[in-house]
Design an enzyme around this catalytic site. Structure first.
Site, PDB file in Angstrom:
ATOM      1  CG  HIS A 308      -2.064   0.902   1.156  1.00 43.24           C
ATOM      2  ND1 HIS A 308      -1.836   2.149   1.382  1.00 43.24           N
ATOM      3  CD2 HIS A 308      -3.209   0.722   0.731  1.00 43.24           C
ATOM      4  CE1 HIS A 308      -3.069   2.837   1.408  1.00 43.24           C
ATOM      5  NE2 HIS A 308      -4.088   1.945   0.728  1.00 43.24           N
ATOM      6  CG  ASP A 367      -8.478  -4.412  -2.877  1.00 44.49           C
ATOM      7  OD1 ASP A 367      -9.812  -4.335  -2.528  1.00 44.49           O
ATOM      8  OD2 ASP A 367      -7.720  -3.571  -3.293  1.00 44.49           O
TER       9      ASP A 367
HETATM   10  N1  ACO Z   1       4.346  -7.784  -4.811  1.00 45.15           N
HETATM   11  C1  ACO Z   1       5.513  -7.499  -4.862  1.00 45.15           C
HETATM   12  N2  ACO Z   1       6.294  -6.676  -4.818  1.00 45.15           N
HETATM   13  C2  ACO Z   1       5.830  -5.154  -4.427  1.00 45.15           C
HETATM   14  C3  ACO Z   1       4.384  -5.348  -4.311  1.00 45.15           C
HETATM   15  C4  ACO Z   1       3.471  -6.724  -4.495  1.00 45.15           C
HETATM   16  N3  ACO Z   1       2.092  -6.510  -4.265  1.00 45.15           N
HETATM   17  N4  ACO Z   1       3.875  -3.926  -4.010  1.00 45.15           N
HETATM   18  C5  ACO Z   1       5.045  -3.316  -3.746  1.00 45.15           C
HETATM   19  N5  ACO Z   1       6.049  -4.220  -4.207  1.00 45.15           N
HETATM   20  C6  ACO Z   1       7.594  -3.755  -4.177  1.00 45.15           C
HETATM   21  C7  ACO Z   1       7.854  -3.014  -5.510  1.00 45.15           C
HETATM   22  O1  ACO Z   1       8.270  -4.027  -6.671  1.00 45.15           O
HETATM   23  C8  ACO Z   1       8.981  -2.079  -4.910  1.00 45.15           C
HETATM   24  O2  ACO Z   1      10.071  -2.875  -5.096  1.00 45.15           O
HETATM   25  P1  ACO Z   1      11.487  -2.233  -5.291  1.00 45.15           P
HETATM   26  O3  ACO Z   1      11.669  -1.196  -4.107  1.00 45.15           O
HETATM   27  O4  ACO Z   1      12.467  -3.169  -5.091  1.00 45.15           O
HETATM   28  O5  ACO Z   1      11.556  -1.545  -6.653  1.00 45.15           O
HETATM   29  C9  ACO Z   1       8.508  -1.639  -3.366  1.00 45.15           C
HETATM   30  O6  ACO Z   1       7.855  -2.678  -3.112  1.00 45.15           O
HETATM   31  C10 ACO Z   1       7.888  -0.521  -3.603  1.00 45.15           C
HETATM   32  O7  ACO Z   1       6.613  -0.591  -4.302  1.00 45.15           O
HETATM   33  P2  ACO Z   1       5.866   0.747  -5.234  1.00 45.15           P
HETATM   34  O8  ACO Z   1       5.222   0.011  -6.404  1.00 45.15           O
HETATM   35  O9  ACO Z   1       6.955   1.849  -5.245  1.00 45.15           O
HETATM   36  O10 ACO Z   1       4.903   1.070  -4.163  1.00 45.15           O
HETATM   37  P3  ACO Z   1       3.786   1.922  -4.455  1.00 45.15           P
HETATM   38  O11 ACO Z   1       3.218   2.657  -2.965  1.00 45.15           O
HETATM   39  O12 ACO Z   1       3.892   2.968  -5.439  1.00 45.15           O
HETATM   40  O13 ACO Z   1       2.512   1.183  -4.819  1.00 45.15           O
HETATM   41  C11 ACO Z   1       0.707  -0.530  -4.553  1.00 45.15           C
HETATM   42  C12 ACO Z   1       1.599   0.684  -3.749  1.00 45.15           C
HETATM   43  C13 ACO Z   1       0.253   0.205  -6.128  1.00 45.15           C
HETATM   44  C14 ACO Z   1      -0.569  -0.566  -3.970  1.00 45.15           C
HETATM   45  C15 ACO Z   1       1.493  -1.584  -4.850  1.00 45.15           C
HETATM   46  O14 ACO Z   1       1.904  -2.125  -3.332  1.00 45.15           O
HETATM   47  C16 ACO Z   1       0.651  -2.813  -5.491  1.00 45.15           C
HETATM   48  O15 ACO Z   1       0.819  -2.725  -6.671  1.00 45.15           O
HETATM   49  N6  ACO Z   1       0.009  -3.718  -4.930  1.00 45.15           N
HETATM   50  C17 ACO Z   1      -0.559  -4.763  -5.412  1.00 45.15           C
HETATM   51  C18 ACO Z   1      -1.856  -4.281  -5.971  1.00 45.15           C
HETATM   52  C19 ACO Z   1      -3.054  -4.058  -4.856  1.00 45.15           C
HETATM   53  O16 ACO Z   1      -3.127  -5.012  -3.684  1.00 45.15           O
HETATM   54  N7  ACO Z   1      -3.559  -2.750  -4.997  1.00 45.15           N
HETATM   55  C20 ACO Z   1      -4.721  -2.350  -3.874  1.00 45.15           C
HETATM   56  C21 ACO Z   1      -4.031  -1.296  -3.154  1.00 45.15           C
HETATM   57  S1  ACO Z   1      -5.254  -0.840  -1.812  1.00 45.15           S
HETATM   58  C22 ACO Z   1      -6.466  -0.036  -2.523  1.00 45.15           C
HETATM   59  O17 ACO Z   1      -6.195   0.608  -3.401  1.00 45.15           O
HETATM   60  C23 ACO Z   1      -7.621  -0.404  -2.070  1.00 45.15           C
END
Ligand code: ACO
Length: 433
Positions: A308, A367
């Protein structure tokens, strides 16, 4: 409250400006950079709004480090345990919990507006039989703007209040219609003798040929799920609603814009994606393979329902949802997909012990478990994000109301760092290489 200032100095020119620092009730102080351009001729750059507060708000507070979520000051765990969705709607809109009389009046006003114009019922005919329900929801919600446009005065508080009630009242009707359209069943009209959630379930699952009595356990589980989705401060969809609202667009069209954003799988579309992922994993012994894929930077796969932007700790909503899953398992054992729940629990357990997820503070989000509850309630996968939208509609409209009443109201207009081509002259076709 402004307590101190921050000095920003341009090391190239030696010019400085003093920026006030504002402090809210909670959360980090905020540097007010409004004079940055007039003082230093500069903008700020913050793609993805990692550290930019886009507005002042009194509605919701969340502390991502501690895993805290408050609506108008009330912890989400207390609201989920003691309140109802409709009461939380009142709280979000008006700032206080209602007295019994206020609640009854509010409920009556919402119920009174639960039906949609008969012509809306004909809109569905234009959609493909297998259209995704979110694509239909976006269309029909935007269409409501045509019913409430000329007569709606955005400057009139009474008109804005009526709009909020209309949105909350009509969302369940539209959501249920999307489902009925998809399965080819006749639409069921709202029944004002039923409670908000019962009425929605009735419109979803009753049929002219048979009677339907919703299970009180299912009603309460959905009520809690809607409470958990009601608002979440300046997330992508809410910011979309605010940005559209700042242009003084029709509020129903603004809500439709918020739905578009919510539909994305990085946002509210994740609840559907989680079930696809759990189905793909199939059995707990396949989990390590999927964990390895999530960690592999060459693979686009991410663990859906994990991570998140703000929560760097447990999402408090996911804890409540997991508990509701256990409650459902106890009270409606035949309805819960036990294998799916077990796979989710195991996946959470393995991920939370994995260095990759620990280091990046990736925890289950709202979720991750919500789909297991929705499945147990008989709600099909394609409707999951619609249910999220149903719950979130009050947050969107409460934030829209706050925006419209904001003394700092301005059209939202971010700036940019232009790094494209320099000015050049047009070249005719015959001179281009
Ligand atoms: N699985 C694997 N790796 C992940 C995940 C994941 N679900 N989420 C983040 N990471 C990793 C990224 O690859 C990144 O790694 P790095 O630092 O080595 O490059 C690091 O964690 C940070 O991730 P970002 O994408 O920069 O984080 P951001 O805050 O931009 O994204 C998000 C948040 C979009 C929710 C992300 O965690 C994600 O895509 N999760 C999966 C989708 C999801 O569950 N969405 C629902 C969110 S809650 C809502 O909207 C109701």
């Amino acid at each position: 409250m402004t307590k101190h200032t921050v000095t920003i100095t341009d090391n190239k020119t030696g010019k400085s400006i003093e920026c006030p620092v504002h402090e809210g009730t909670y959360g980090p102080p905020v540097i007010d950079t409004k004079t940055l351009y007039s003082g230093l001729g500069m903008f700020t750059l913050d793609p993805g709004f990692l550290t930019t507060a886009s507005c002042r708000s009194k509605i919701t507070f969340l502390d991502g480090e501690k895993g805290i979520l408050l609506h108008r000051g009330y912890p989400i765990e207390q609201l989920a345990e003691h309140s109802t969705y409709l009461e939380v709607c009142y709280l979000l809109l008006y700032g206080e919990l209602p007295t019994r009389r206020q609640y009854e009046e509010f409920e009556a006003q919402v119920k009174f507006r639960s039906n949609v114009h008969e012509r809306v019922n004909h809109m569905y005919a234009g959609y493909l039989y297998d259209a995704h329900p979110m694509s239909i929801m976006v269309g029909v919600m935007a269409a409501l703007s045509s019913y409430y446009h000329e007569a709606l005065d955005l400057n009139d508080p009474a008109d804005r209040d009526l709009t909020a009630k209309r949105v909350i009242a009509k969302m369940p009707t539209l959501a249920a219609q999307c489902y009925k359209f998809a399965i080819g069943h006749p639409f069921v009209y709202p029944n004002n003798s039923l409670g908000y959630v019962e009425n929605f379930l009735n419109m979803m699952f009753s049929h002219p040929m048979s009677t339907y009595t919703p299970d009180p356990v299912a009603v309460r589980a959905l009520d809690v799920l809607l409470i958990l989705h009601a608002d979440h401060e300046q997330n992508a969809s809410t910011s979309t609603v605010r940005l559209s609202g700042s242009a003084e667009a029709n509020p129903f069209a603004c809500i439709a814009a918020g739905m578009v954003s919510l539909w994305g799988r990085a946002h509210g579309g994740a609840n559907e994606a989680v079930i696809h992922m759990l189905n793909e994993i199939k059995t707990p012994d396949n989990i390590p393979k999927f964990i390895a894929r999530a960690k592999d930077k060459k693979d686009t796969f991410r663990l859906m329902g994990f991570g998140h932007r703000v929560y760097k700790n447990f999402d408090p909503r996911s804890r409540v949802i997991r508990k509701v899953c256990y409650d459902l398992l106890e009270r409606l054992p035949n309805k819960v997909d036990r294998a799916l729940f077990d796979t989710a629990l195991k996946l959470e357990d393995i991920a939370l012990k994995d260095e990759y997820f620990i280091e990046r503070k990736l925890y289950p989000n709202v979720d991750f478990y919500s789909g297991i509850i929705l499945k147990a309630l008989g709600i099909p996968l394609s409707m999951f994000t619609v249910i999220f939208a149903l719950g979130r509609s009050v947050g969107w409209i409460a934030q829209w109301l706050e925006l419209m009443e904001d003394p700092d109201f301005k059209i939202g207009r971010p700036r940019q760092l232009y790094n494209g081509a320099e000015k050049r002259d047009y070249v005719p076709f015959n001179q281009r290489s």
